[in-house]
Design a protein around this motif. Structure first.
Motif, PDB file in Angstrom:
ATOM      1  N   CYS A  65      -6.830  41.957 -49.358  1.00 47.68           N
ATOM      2  CA  CYS A  65      -5.687  42.684 -48.785  1.00 47.68           C
ATOM      3  C   CYS A  65      -4.762  41.779 -47.982  1.00 47.68           C
ATOM      4  O   CYS A  65      -3.752  42.252 -47.442  1.00 47.68           O
ATOM      5  N   SER A  66      -5.082  40.491 -47.869  1.00 43.81           N
ATOM      6  CA  SER A  66      -4.343  39.608 -46.955  1.00 43.81           C
ATOM      7  C   SER A  66      -2.880  39.440 -47.359  1.00 43.81           C
ATOM      8  O   SER A  66      -1.999  39.355 -46.494  1.00 43.81           O
ATOM      9  N   ALA A  67      -2.598  39.382 -48.669  1.00 44.61           N
ATOM     10  CA  ALA A  67      -1.209  39.220 -49.109  1.00 44.61           C
ATOM     11  C   ALA A  67      -0.374  40.433 -48.698  1.00 44.61           C
ATOM     12  O   ALA A  67       0.769  40.296 -48.248  1.00 44.61           O
ATOM     13  N   TYR A  68      -0.961  41.630 -48.842  1.00 47.07           N
ATOM     14  CA  TYR A  68      -0.279  42.854 -48.405  1.00 47.07           C
ATOM     15  C   TYR A  68      -0.076  42.847 -46.892  1.00 47.07           C
ATOM     16  O   TYR A  68       1.019  43.133 -46.397  1.00 47.07           O
ATOM     17  N   ALA A  69      -1.124  42.505 -46.140  1.00 50.50           N
ATOM     18  CA  ALA A  69      -1.039  42.516 -44.674  1.00 50.50           C
ATOM     19  C   ALA A  69      -0.006  41.516 -44.173  1.00 50.50           C
ATOM     20  O   ALA A  69       0.699  41.776 -43.186  1.00 50.50           O
ATOM     21  N   ASP A  70       0.123  40.375 -44.851  1.00 50.66           N
ATOM     22  CA  ASP A  70       1.066  39.344 -44.426  1.00 50.66           C
ATOM     23  C   ASP A  70       2.511  39.822 -44.537  1.00 50.66           C
ATOM     24  O   ASP A  70       3.371  39.413 -43.755  1.00 50.66           O
ATOM     25  N   GLN A  71       2.777  40.704 -45.500  1.00 46.77           N
ATOM     26  CA  GLN A  71       4.136  41.216 -45.686  1.00 46.77           C
ATOM     27  C   GLN A  71       4.391  42.512 -44.912  1.00 46.77           C
ATOM     28  O   GLN A  71       5.514  42.773 -44.491  1.00 46.77           O
ATOM     29  N   ARG A  72       3.327  43.310 -44.730  1.00 42.14           N
ATOM     30  CA  ARG A  72       3.502  44.646 -44.140  1.00 42.14           C
ATOM     31  C   ARG A  72       3.411  44.651 -42.612  1.00 42.14           C
ATOM     32  O   ARG A  72       4.056  45.461 -41.940  1.00 42.14           O
ATOM     33  N   PHE A  73       2.621  43.749 -42.034  1.00 39.02           N
ATOM     34  CA  PHE A  73       2.400  43.746 -40.588  1.00 39.02           C
ATOM     35  C   PHE A  73       2.763  42.383 -40.005  1.00 39.02           C
ATOM     36  O   PHE A  73       2.673  41.362 -40.691  1.00 39.02           O
ATOM     37  N   ASN A  74       3.147  42.380 -38.733  1.00 41.96           N
ATOM     38  CA  ASN A  74       3.433  41.096 -38.108  1.00 41.96           C
ATOM     39  C   ASN A  74       2.127  40.378 -37.768  1.00 41.96           C
ATOM     40  O   ASN A  74       1.056  40.989 -37.723  1.00 41.96           O
ATOM     41  N   ASP A  75       2.232  39.083 -37.541  1.00 44.69           N
ATOM     42  CA  ASP A  75       1.040  38.261 -37.323  1.00 44.69           C
ATOM     43  C   ASP A  75       0.253  38.704 -36.096  1.00 44.69           C
ATOM     44  O   ASP A  75      -0.976  38.645 -36.082  1.00 44.69           O
ATOM     45  N   ARG A  76       0.955  39.152 -35.078  1.00 50.29           N
ATOM     46  CA  ARG A  76       0.276  39.583 -33.856  1.00 50.29           C
ATOM     47  C   ARG A  76      -0.603  40.804 -34.125  1.00 50.29           C
ATOM     48  O   ARG A  76      -1.732  40.893 -33.620  1.00 50.29           O
ATOM     49  N   THR A  77      -0.100  41.742 -34.931  1.00 50.75           N
ATOM     50  CA  THR A  77      -0.883  42.937 -35.260  1.00 50.75           C
ATOM     51  C   THR A  77      -2.163  42.567 -35.997  1.00 50.75           C
ATOM     52  O   THR A  77      -3.253  43.049 -35.669  1.00 50.75           O
ATOM     53  N   VAL A  78      -2.036  41.698 -37.001  1.00 49.79           N
ATOM     54  CA  VAL A  78      -3.213  41.275 -37.766  1.00 49.79           C
ATOM     55  C   VAL A  78      -4.206  40.555 -36.855  1.00 49.79           C
ATOM     56  O   VAL A  78      -5.422  40.768 -36.933  1.00 49.79           O
ATOM     57  N   PHE A  79      -3.683  39.724 -35.953  1.00 52.77           N
ATOM     58  CA  PHE A  79      -4.546  38.984 -35.030  1.00 52.77           C
ATOM     59  C   PHE A  79      -5.331  39.935 -34.132  1.00 52.77           C
ATOM     60  O   PHE A  79      -6.546  39.759 -33.933  1.00 52.77           O
ATOM     61  N   PHE A  80      -4.667  40.950 -33.601  1.00 56.41           N
ATOM     62  CA  PHE A  80      -5.362  41.859 -32.688  1.00 56.41           C
ATOM     63  C   PHE A  80      -6.310  42.802 -33.422  1.00 56.41           C
ATOM     64  O   PHE A  80      -7.311  43.242 -32.854  1.00 56.41           O
ATOM     65  N   VAL A  81      -6.029  43.107 -34.679  1.00 54.37           N
ATOM     66  CA  VAL A  81      -7.012  43.843 -35.484  1.00 54.37           C
ATOM     67  C   VAL A  81      -8.266  42.994 -35.658  1.00 54.37           C
ATOM     68  O   VAL A  81      -9.402  43.480 -35.522  1.00 54.37           O
ATOM     69  N   ALA A  82      -8.065  41.704 -35.937  1.00 51.01           N
ATOM     70  CA  ALA A  82      -9.199  40.796 -36.137  1.00 51.01           C
ATOM     71  C   ALA A  82     -10.004  40.612 -34.852  1.00 51.01           C
ATOM     72  O   ALA A  82     -11.239  40.717 -34.858  1.00 51.01           O
ATOM     73  N   THR A  83      -9.319  40.334 -33.743  1.00 52.78           N
ATOM     74  CA  THR A  83     -10.036  40.117 -32.481  1.00 52.78           C
ATOM     75  C   THR A  83     -10.671  41.408 -31.972  1.00 52.78           C
ATOM     76  O   THR A  83     -11.779  41.391 -31.430  1.00 52.78           O
ATOM     77  N   GLY A  84      -9.970  42.537 -32.160  1.00 54.38           N
ATOM     78  CA  GLY A  84     -10.537  43.819 -31.744  1.00 54.38           C
ATOM     79  C   GLY A  84     -11.791  44.158 -32.531  1.00 54.38           C
ATOM     80  O   GLY A  84     -12.790  44.637 -31.965  1.00 54.38           O
ATOM     81  N   SER A  85     -11.755  43.905 -33.840  1.00 48.50           N
ATOM     82  CA  SER A  85     -12.932  44.154 -34.680  1.00 48.50           C
ATOM     83  C   SER A  85     -14.095  43.266 -34.257  1.00 48.50           C
ATOM     84  O   SER A  85     -15.246  43.718 -34.177  1.00 48.50           O
ATOM     85  N   LEU A  86     -13.790  41.992 -33.975  1.00 48.74           N
ATOM     86  CA  LEU A  86     -14.843  41.062 -33.570  1.00 48.74           C
ATOM     87  C   LEU A  86     -15.429  41.452 -32.214  1.00 48.74           C
ATOM     88  O   LEU A  86     -16.655  41.436 -32.027  1.00 48.74           O
ATOM     89  N   LEU A  87     -14.572  41.818 -31.270  1.00 50.89           N
ATOM     90  CA  LEU A  87     -15.055  42.208 -29.940  1.00 50.89           C
ATOM     91  C   LEU A  87     -15.946  43.444 -30.029  1.00 50.89           C
ATOM     92  O   LEU A  87     -17.022  43.495 -29.414  1.00 50.89           O
ATOM     93  N   LEU A  88     -15.514  44.442 -30.799  1.00 46.54           N
ATOM     94  CA  LEU A  88     -16.321  45.650 -30.970  1.00 46.54           C
ATOM     95  C   LEU A  88     -17.638  45.322 -31.667  1.00 46.54           C
ATOM     96  O   LEU A  88     -18.699  45.862 -31.312  1.00 46.54           O
ATOM     97  N   SER A  89     -17.589  44.419 -32.646  1.00 45.88           N
ATOM     98  CA  SER A  89     -18.805  43.984 -33.332  1.00 45.88           C
ATOM     99  C   SER A  89     -19.794  43.360 -32.354  1.00 45.88           C
ATOM    100  O   SER A  89     -20.994  43.668 -32.371  1.00 45.88           O
TER     101      SER A  89
END
Length: 460
Positions: A65-89
């Protein structure tokens, strides 16, 4: 782009790379503690290995899904989804006393890895000049590769001297600090396409294919009708996904598979990663602890010299490709890997920690020489406009190959116990280890045949 990257740009790259590194570190840090987790959760190895397999499957699907996410969301949003998922994990895995809750925490780690790793490689070309892209991409790849290298030693050290849950607790403050740094440093660099829709059908098909095939493989020892039904459903979903990928708005354009040289390179890449993660993520740690009776720390230290040697040797493999083309380094690398597995198969029942350590260095020399060169040679068979899809396929295959590797070797070890009911746990592990080395030898030979066929087509 000709301007030099600023301190803020480098901070952005570092923040993203660090999150990816920590996510991968957690996966390999857990892997080395599988024998302990078997006892803690009172489940078999075939269930515990899903802590790794599940995370890798989720990561592979997220990467698609990364190609879609790169065009649909800004980099900050993707970064905070990643860090939020990791922190919750990390929080869930710190406190979970239930197998399924702990597994859910591990799956969230897969979301983080699958989001942040492609983000890093998408951000670097936006921030650095073309003349330095190669350097920074290699630097990013080295950071990511360091996670699997240090993970077993990190996990073994924590489990030996502290409570095993400290594996997750220690890095929680690090992620909180990185989130604050990312809030300052990360900005969006390209326009966002708000009207871009996700290919839900393609996402559903690849999710079913990856998940069901792995579940079927994991339950193969039961030889039930449902196992074969799982395989059939998974294969149908995979074929359907490839056919669906011919559409213009597909999540991944699979027309690239009509290039047979590319397809053969992808299969080779998949098999190399299957053997790599299966060996380092499951076989050696479990064989060392169960068959040889060493601690989790020692089993991690057995892997450390070879993993460090691989990181150091990776540029050497790239230099060989620059000077001699892809054939020589790939043939040499795969031959070293095949020789390693053949020797280990023969001497499996008399192995000691020292032999495993030094032999693993030889294996990593072969893996370092050929692995990235298979990817490079495969992508070079595609026209430039298709290389984005080709790169996404290689990324997903790299992660999913590791998932299949842990599933497959876990199955073989379980079968060794099933077919030798009178054997002790230690003896069954010696038998299972020998079987695993033999199967991995056969898979590397298949990889050699596949890449040779790819090179032969280049001559025709």
């Amino acid at each position: 782009m000709n301007r030099q990257p600023t301190t803020k740009d480098l901070t952005e790259i570092f923040s993203i790379a660090l999150v990816s590194f920590v996510g991968i570190l957690m996966t390999t840090g857990v892997n080395v503690n599988f024998p302990m987790l078997v006892n803690y959760f009172k489940v078999p190895l075939s269930s515990v290995q899903w802590f790794s397999t599940g995370a890798m499957i989720v990561s592979a699907i997220t990467m698609i899904c990364s190609a879609y996410a790169d065009q649909r969301f800004n980099d900050r949003t993707v970064f905070f989804v990643a860090t939020g998922s990791l922190l919750l994990s990390l929080i869930i895995c710190t406190f979970a006393t239930n197998y399924w809750l702990f597994l859910f925490g591990r799956l969230l780690d897969g979301v983080s890895i699958g989001s942040c790793t492609p983000l890093m490689f998408n951000v670097i070309p936006k921030l650095v000049p073309k003349s330095k892209i190669g350097f920074y991409m290699a630097l990013g790849a080295t950071v990511v590769a360091t996670g699997p290298s240090l993970g077993p030693t990190y996990g073994g050290f924590i489990n030996t001297y502290f409570n095993w849950r400290m594996i997750f607790v220690v890095v929680i403050p690090v992620i909180l600090v990185v989130m604050l740094i990312g809030f300052y440093a990360i900005v969006n660099h390209l326009p966002i396409h708000h009207n871009l829709s996700l290919d839900w059908k393609g996402l559903a098909l690849i999710t079913v294919a990856f998940s069901v095939i792995a579940i079927g493989l994991n339950s193969l020892s039961q030889a039930s009708v449902w196992t074969w039904i799982m395989f059939i459903i998974g294969i149908i979903a995979l074929v359907w996904f490839v056919k669906h990928g011919h559409q213009e708005k597909a999540i991944l354009h699979t027309r690239v598979f009509s290039n047979h040289r590319f397809t053969l390179a992808v299969i080779t890449y998949f098999l190399i990663q299957l053997t790599n993660i299966g060996l380092s993520g499951l076989l050696i740690p479990n064989f060392s602890q169960v068959a040889l009776g060493v601690t989790a720390l020692v089993s991690g230290l057995i892997l450390l010299p070879g993993n460090i040697f691989r990181i150091i040797s990776m540029p050497f493999g790239g230099a060989m490709l620059d000077h001699y083309g892809p054939r020589l380094p790939i043939y040499i690398g795969l031959s070293l890997m095949a020789g390693y597995f053949l020797v280990m198969t023969v001497i499996a029942k008399s192995l000691g920690p020292g032999t495993i350590l030094f032999a693993y260095i030889v294996y990593n020399l072969g893996q370092a020489i050929c692995f990235s060169n298979v990817l490079t040679s495969g992508l070079q068979t595609l026209p430039i406009k298709q290389r984005g899809d080709g790169n996404a396929i290689f990324n997903a295959v790299q992660i999913y190959g590791g998932a299949v590797g842990t599933c497959l070797l876990s199955l073989i070890i379980s079968l060794a116990g099933t077919f030798n009911p009178a054997a002790t746990k230690v003896h069954a592990m010696f038998i299972g280890g020998q079987w695993c080395f033999g199967v991995l030898f056969a898979l590397v030979i298949i990889a050699l045949i596949m890449i040779h066929a790819s090179f032969k087509k280049a001559q025709d």
